[in-house]
Design a protein around this motif. Structure first.
Motif, mmCIF file in Angstrom:
data_model
loop_
_atom_site.group_PDB
_atom_site.id
_atom_site.type_symbol
_atom_site.label_atom_id
_atom_site.label_comp_id
_atom_site.label_asym_id
_atom_site.label_seq_id
_atom_site.Cartn_x
_atom_site.Cartn_y
_atom_site.Cartn_z
ATOM 1 N N LYS A 117 -12.410 -11.292 0.544
ATOM 2 C CA LYS A 117 -11.514 -12.170 -0.219
ATOM 3 C C LYS A 117 -10.204 -11.464 -0.553
ATOM 4 C CE LYS A 117 -15.031 -14.354 -2.983
ATOM 5 N NZ LYS A 117 -15.475 -14.432 -4.367
ATOM 6 N N LEU A 118 -10.324 -10.181 -0.957
ATOM 7 C CA LEU A 118 -9.126 -9.408 -1.322
ATOM 8 C C LEU A 118 -8.172 -9.278 -0.134
ATOM 9 C CD1 LEU A 118 -10.001 -6.154 -3.308
ATOM 10 C CD2 LEU A 118 -8.596 -8.061 -4.033
ATOM 11 N N VAL A 119 -8.768 -8.938 1.016
ATOM 12 C CA VAL A 119 -7.972 -8.719 2.228
ATOM 13 C C VAL A 119 -7.267 -10.013 2.618
ATOM 14 C CG1 VAL A 119 -8.167 -8.263 4.709
ATOM 15 C CG2 VAL A 119 -9.357 -6.794 3.072
ATOM 16 N N GLU A 120 -8.001 -11.111 2.495
ATOM 17 C CA GLU A 120 -7.431 -12.405 2.878
ATOM 18 C C GLU A 120 -6.303 -12.812 1.922
ATOM 19 O OE1 GLU A 120 -9.115 -16.853 3.381
ATOM 20 O OE2 GLU A 120 -10.522 -15.230 3.737
ATOM 21 N N SER A 121 -6.526 -12.646 0.611
ATOM 22 C CA SER A 121 -5.532 -13.157 -0.340
ATOM 23 C C SER A 121 -4.291 -12.272 -0.401
ATOM 24 C CB SER A 121 -6.143 -13.320 -1.721
ATOM 25 O OG SER A 121 -6.565 -12.081 -2.209
ATOM 26 N N THR A 122 -4.405 -11.004 0.006
ATOM 27 C CA THR A 122 -3.220 -10.136 -0.058
ATOM 28 C C THR A 122 -2.678 -9.790 1.340
ATOM 29 O OG1 THR A 122 -4.643 -8.184 -0.214
ATOM 30 C CG2 THR A 122 -3.856 -9.111 -2.279
ATOM 31 N N TRP A 123 -3.202 -10.442 2.367
ATOM 32 C CA TRP A 123 -2.702 -10.356 3.751
ATOM 33 C C TRP A 123 -2.546 -8.918 4.237
ATOM 34 C CZ3 TRP A 123 0.977 -11.334 -0.112
ATOM 35 C CH2 TRP A 123 0.861 -12.572 -0.720
ATOM 36 N N ILE A 124 -3.594 -8.118 4.069
ATOM 37 C CA ILE A 124 -3.487 -6.745 4.576
ATOM 38 C C ILE A 124 -4.469 -6.482 5.716
ATOM 39 C CG2 ILE A 124 -2.450 -5.549 2.594
ATOM 40 C CD1 ILE A 124 -5.229 -4.863 1.707
ATOM 41 N N THR A 129 -7.242 -0.175 9.096
ATOM 42 C CA THR A 129 -7.664 1.136 9.604
ATOM 43 C C THR A 129 -6.547 2.178 9.500
ATOM 44 O OG1 THR A 129 -7.025 0.437 11.805
ATOM 45 C CG2 THR A 129 -9.344 0.155 11.227
ATOM 46 N N LYS A 130 -5.384 1.756 8.972
ATOM 47 C CA LYS A 130 -4.275 2.717 8.857
ATOM 48 C C LYS A 130 -4.441 3.601 7.630
ATOM 49 C CE LYS A 130 -0.316 0.770 11.158
ATOM 50 N NZ LYS A 130 1.095 0.461 11.071
ATOM 51 N N LYS A 131 -3.833 4.805 7.697
ATOM 52 C CA LYS A 131 -3.782 5.641 6.505
ATOM 53 C C LYS A 131 -2.703 5.090 5.580
ATOM 54 C CE LYS A 131 -5.537 9.956 8.246
ATOM 55 N NZ LYS A 131 -5.327 11.364 8.476
ATOM 56 N N ILE A 132 -2.891 5.241 4.269
ATOM 57 C CA ILE A 132 -1.937 4.656 3.315
ATOM 58 C C ILE A 132 -0.529 5.229 3.539
ATOM 59 C CG2 ILE A 132 -1.379 4.395 0.853
ATOM 60 C CD1 ILE A 132 -4.384 4.263 0.309
ATOM 61 N N LYS A 133 -0.450 6.516 3.892
ATOM 62 C CA LYS A 133 0.875 7.129 4.077
ATOM 63 C C LYS A 133 1.628 6.517 5.268
ATOM 64 C CE LYS A 133 -0.778 11.111 6.721
ATOM 65 N NZ LYS A 133 -1.134 12.524 6.640
ATOM 66 N N GLU A 134 0.905 5.799 6.133
ATOM 67 C CA GLU A 134 1.583 5.196 7.302
ATOM 68 C C GLU A 134 2.105 3.787 7.002
ATOM 69 O OE1 GLU A 134 -1.611 7.379 10.319
ATOM 70 O OE2 GLU A 134 -1.658 5.204 10.062
ATOM 71 N N LEU A 135 1.845 3.266 5.806
ATOM 72 C CA LEU A 135 2.217 1.874 5.529
ATOM 73 C C LEU A 135 3.696 1.722 5.208
ATOM 74 C CD1 LEU A 135 -0.718 0.705 3.192
ATOM 75 C CD2 LEU A 135 -0.529 0.494 5.675
ATOM 76 N N SER A 136 4.248 0.560 5.576
ATOM 77 C CA SER A 136 5.619 0.229 5.176
ATOM 78 C C SER A 136 5.625 -0.134 3.693
ATOM 79 C CB SER A 136 6.116 -0.962 5.991
ATOM 80 O OG SER A 136 5.370 -2.106 5.624
ATOM 81 N N LYS A 137 6.826 -0.250 3.113
ATOM 82 C CA LYS A 137 6.920 -0.538 1.681
ATOM 83 C C LYS A 137 6.251 -1.873 1.331
ATOM 84 C CE LYS A 137 9.926 -0.401 -2.256
ATOM 85 N NZ LYS A 137 11.222 -0.649 -2.828
ATOM 86 N N GLY A 138 6.475 -2.865 2.193
ATOM 87 C CA GLY A 138 5.893 -4.183 1.936
ATOM 88 C C GLY A 138 4.372 -4.140 1.925
ATOM 89 N N TYR A 139 3.807 -3.373 2.863
ATOM 90 C CA TYR A 139 2.349 -3.278 2.907
ATOM 91 C C TYR A 139 1.798 -2.455 1.738
ATOM 92 C CZ TYR A 139 1.437 -5.866 7.156
ATOM 93 O OH TYR A 139 1.298 -6.888 8.072
ATOM 94 N N ARG A 140 2.565 -1.441 1.309
ATOM 95 C CA ARG A 140 2.130 -0.688 0.105
ATOM 96 C C ARG A 140 2.091 -1.619 -1.103
ATOM 97 N NH1 ARG A 140 2.418 4.932 0.177
ATOM 98 N NH2 ARG A 140 2.852 5.065 -2.035
ATOM 99 N N GLN A 141 3.070 -2.534 -1.139
ATOM 100 C CA GLN A 141 3.133 -3.489 -2.249
ATOM 101 C C GLN A 141 1.909 -4.425 -2.206
ATOM 102 O OE1 GLN A 141 4.948 -3.282 -4.676
ATOM 103 N NE2 GLN A 141 5.897 -5.150 -5.379
ATOM 104 N N ARG A 142 1.561 -4.859 -0.995
ATOM 105 C CA ARG A 142 0.381 -5.720 -0.854
ATOM 106 C C ARG A 142 -0.883 -4.974 -1.281
ATOM 107 N NH1 ARG A 142 0.937 -8.925 4.847
ATOM 108 N NH2 ARG A 142 3.195 -9.049 4.928
ATOM 109 N N LEU A 143 -0.941 -3.688 -0.877
ATOM 110 C CA LEU A 143 -2.121 -2.895 -1.235
ATOM 111 C C LEU A 143 -2.195 -2.700 -2.756
ATOM 112 C CD1 LEU A 143 -4.557 -1.339 -0.154
ATOM 113 C CD2 LEU A 143 -3.113 0.693 -0.001
ATOM 114 N N SER A 144 -1.045 -2.546 -3.364
ATOM 115 C CA SER A 144 -1.000 -2.399 -4.819
ATOM 116 C C SER A 144 -1.516 -3.679 -5.497
ATOM 117 C CB SER A 144 0.451 -2.114 -5.228
ATOM 118 O OG SER A 144 0.558 -2.009 -6.608
ATOM 119 N N PHE A 145 -1.146 -4.808 -4.924
ATOM 120 C CA PHE A 145 -1.632 -6.108 -5.408
ATOM 121 C C PHE A 145 -3.154 -6.163 -5.272
ATOM 122 C CE2 PHE A 145 1.385 -9.745 -5.997
ATOM 123 C CZ PHE A 145 0.556 -10.468 -6.836
#
Ligand code: ATP
Length: 238
Positions: A117-124, A129-145
């Motif tokens: 549910k979390l993955v679906e609602s925050t579109w990540i 399978t990526k490391k967090i340090k490889e994420l773009s700013k937008g994806y870091r924001q989604r992960l924070s959500f």
């Protein structure tokens, strides 16, 4: 529900927030709007129990943050402007561990269901399978959500949530906020007036640490004698 009662916070000699009182009700989106340095993040951090008031108090669902920080923290999800993560964690293992730590009552099967549910609602889903340090700013924001939602909080604090998102992500973020607002208390800080217009039922205008106005867009326009929010905001932050 969030209640600020004469909340005051200093950083050394700097009075960041001075005697601010307002209530953010449940099932509504309340906006904290102000210029850079107005005191918005200071207010959000105090609600999240990251620091305590110098005077006054903050209640979350009727519970004092200062007296019961652990209980309050379990009820609050904070999406900060510059989220910190352990960089070498992979997204999926990070979210799974957040769910296991913050909701120990869940069975393994329930953790997997909540994860989905979390993955679906925050579109990540694209970056699991990526490391967090490889994420773009937008994806870091989604992960924070997603991290903020993992504890199933009744109160969600969003500090400049549109920052770093592309136009499509902004629309998706707004839709997510509006869907969460059907059952949660949401407080969102921004200096983007369109954000306020699209999301907020009630607005607190903060300027140089003080509360200049509180109410609906119409109430704030009436109070400041202006025809629209932009003009009202400019007048209140003169
Ligand atoms: P922005 O929109 O730029 O994020 P803001 O409205 O969130 O600003 P705050 O970050 O709450 O504003 O800052 C309020 C005031 O407190 C500012 O004058 C800021 O410089 C000061 N301040 C914030 N954090 C600290 C700190 N850790 N130490 C000293 N001063 C601080």
């Amino acid at each position: 529900m969030i209640e600020l009662k004469s909340f005051t916070k200093n950083y050394g000699k700097i009075k960041a927030v001075d005697n601010v009182s307002f209530t953010a009700p449940q099932k509504q989106v309340t906006g904290l709007v102000g210029l850079n340095g107005a005191g918005k993040t200071t207010i959000l951090k105090a609600i999240a129990g990251i620091h305590f008031p110098d005077s006054g108090s903050i209640l979350v669902n009727g519970i004092s943050v200062e007296d019961n920080p652990v209980i309050v923290k379990s009820q609050v999800g904070f999406v900060s402007e510059q989220p910190n993560f352990i960089p070498d964690f992979r997204v999926l293992e990070f979210l799974k561990s957040e769910l296991e730590i913050r909701r120990p009552e869940l069975s393994k099967k329930e953790v997997d269901e909540e994860l989905e549910k979390l993955v679906e609602s925050t579109w990540i889903g694209d970056v699991l399978t990526k490391k967090i340090k490889e994420l773009s700013k937008g994806y870091r924001q989604r992960l924070s959500f997603a991290r903020a939602l993992a504890g199933n909080p009744s109160v969600i604090l969003l500090d400049e949530p549109a920052s770093g998102l592309d136009p499509r992500q902004i629309v998706e973020m707004r839709n997510l906020v509006l869907s969460l607002a059907t059952e949660k208390t949401i407080l969102i800080s921004t200096h983007i007036l369109q954000e306020i217009d699209a999301l907020c039922n009630t607005i607190a205008v903060i300027h140089k640490g003080t509360l200049k106005a509180f109410g609906t867009e119409k109430e704030i326009c009436d109070f400041s004698g202006e025809k629209n929010m932009e003009a009202a905001f400019l007048r209140l932050t003169e």
